[in-house]
Scaffold this motif. Structure first.
Motif, short mmCIF file in Angstrom:
data_model
loop_
_atom_site.label_atom_id
_atom_site.label_comp_id
_atom_site.label_asym_id
_atom_site.label_seq_id
_atom_site.Cartn_x
_atom_site.Cartn_y
_atom_site.Cartn_z
N GLN A 134 0.83 -1.20 0.00
CA GLN A 134 0.00 0.00 0.00
C GLN A 134 0.87 1.26 0.00
N TYR A 158 -9.41 -1.93 -6.96
CA TYR A 158 -8.99 -2.06 -5.56
C TYR A 158 -9.28 -0.75 -4.84
N ALA A 160 -8.47 0.71 -1.93
CA ALA A 160 -7.45 1.57 -1.32
C ALA A 160 -6.65 2.32 -2.38
N ASP A 235 -0.06 -4.29 -9.84
CA ASP A 235 -0.11 -4.70 -8.44
C ASP A 235 -0.34 -6.21 -8.38
#
Length: 430
Positions: A134, A158, A160, A235
């Motif tokens: 993150q 995603y 976040a 990611d």
């Protein structure tokens, strides 16, 4: 219709009929100008609905399919304890001291070796150790984005990542997706029109949908980036949690796109999330910019955690541990898939991910997964509504289920409760 738990109202204080008397001799606060306001980004970026729902489902009797939590009973606690003991016994002065921003050379070398074994030639100097993957996203946003810059994301995305880009002041544009991921033609048109700085994606076992981009789709995405001039942020927190099928090469492995691809991952899903150890692989100039951004953020990821992780990789067989984890998670996925037909309303659809932690459900037309969640939680079971994951128009009937946190028997019981909850809702409450 019940209110969404993702946006709880703050109760206002009741008016007092009379102000309490101040103690004799108490000093009165000096009058002054109001304190400055919060930054606009702090007001415009909301809290994570997933975190809000986890707070609502913290009761031990609730079976939660909401969080993306690895199964704690599968952590190698003994192995991690031995690694920490060895580090503190043998190199306490180093482990408890400040360290370099780039990260432990031993951990970067071990991580590079794991990547090379999986088909991506990587050196230790290609990597930056981060405090969870993150943080890698946050560092990239600091290094690449100016307020008002455009970022393109998958839809849904995603959650976040949407928060990170929001805090950076970016304008987020969603690219239409199907069961194989982003539509390359639509991506090309969006990039030509919007001139974004980067495209963010989770190509393998995506959060929230669990889908995987096939090789031809990855190749097409890379072609857009090469032709149009675009960073790709890839990611990959779930790639080593594969239960069937073959490994699909990273977009970062395409030689012609190597100068514009960033790969993020972490040890959270395969070793222990509490370590908060992630890593970022990027071209040298961008990597250096991220190092400087990290210096301004936290100086470095905790030294003792890095050295313990490196020692664990030296002394233990992480791949053997992963084989145990994959077997357990694969069984849990199959148990959930086997019970969904009885648990969900007639007409629901869902996917069958080859790995990862999540599967994606669409309730029938007319159902709102956010609106009925409070009724579902009354039956001591929970999921995450899909709507917050969309940067574009949300699908109100979508929801995400995590299948790895609970043991098979608990999954069966949770699905029983989910079925009873949906049956209790009735047409009037939808």
């Amino acid at each position: 219709m019940p209110a969404s738990p993702s946006a709880p109202a703050s109760p206002s204080a009741p008016a007092s009929p009379s102000a309490p008397a101040e103690p004799a001799g108490a000093a009165k606060p000096a009058a002054g100008a109001p304190v400055p306001a919060l930054a606009a980004r702090a007001a415009s970026v909301g809290a994570s609905p997933v975190r809000e729902i986890l707070a609502l489902t913290a009761r031990p009797e609730v079976i939660s399919f909401a969080g993306g939590l690895p199964a704690p009973e599968l952590f190698d606690g003994a192995g991690m304890a031995a690694a920490f003991r060895a580090v503190l016994d043998e190199q306490a002065a180093t482990a408890l001291q400040y360290s370099t921003t780039e990260g432990s050379p031993a951990l970067r070398a071990a991580t590079a070796e794991r990547l090379a074994k999986r088909g991506l030639a990587t050196g230790a100097d290609d990597l930056l150790i981060t405090t969870g993957s993150q943080q890698g996203l946050t560092l990239l946003a600091a290094a690449l984005l100016e307020p008002g810059d455009v970022v393109v994301v998958e839809d849904p995305c995603y959650l976040a990542a949407l928060q990170v880009f929001g805090f950076a002041g970016a304008r987020v544009v969603a690219v239409p997706c199907d069961e194989d991921g982003p539509d390359p033609v639509a991506l090309d048109e969006i990039v030509a029109r919007e001139r974004p700085k980067l495209f963010y994606c989770v190509p393998t076992f995506q959060n929230p949908t669990g889908r995987t981009m096939p090789p031809e789709r990855r190749r097409a995405v890379a072609d857009v980036a090469v032709r149009r001039g675009l960073w790709i942020v890839e990611d990959d927190p779930y790639g080593e949690l594969r239960y069937e099928g073959e490994h699909v090469p990273w977009i970062s492995s395409y030689e012609d796109a190597a100068d514009r691809t960033v790969l993020l991952s972490s040890y959270s899903k395969i070793m222990a999330p509490g370590l908060r150890i992630g890593w970022l692989r990027a071209p040298r100039a961008l990597l250096r910019a991220c190092v400087i951004a990290k210096q301004a953020s936290d100086l470095h990821t905790p030294t003792v955690n890095q050295l313990a992780a490196a020692r664990y990789l030296t002394d233990r067989d992480l791949d053997a541990h992963l084989a145990t984890v994959r077997a357990a998670y694969g069984e849990r996925r199959d148990v959930m898939l086997a019970g969904l037909g009885d648990a969900l309303p007639d007409g629901s659809t869902w996917n069958r991910p080859q790995g990862g932690m999540f599967l994606w459900v669409r309730l029938p037309s007319g159902w709102d997964a956010t609106a009925v969640l409070s009724r579902v939680i009354e039956h001591d079971v929970a999921y995450v509504p899909g709507a917050p994951f969309f940067a574009g128009a949300p699908d109100p009937g979508a929801l995400r289920l995590c299948f790895v946190t609970s043991a098979p028997g608990e999954i069966r019981e949770g699905l029983d409760r989910l079925g009873r909850a949906f049956n209790s809702v009735g047409v009037a409450a939808r």
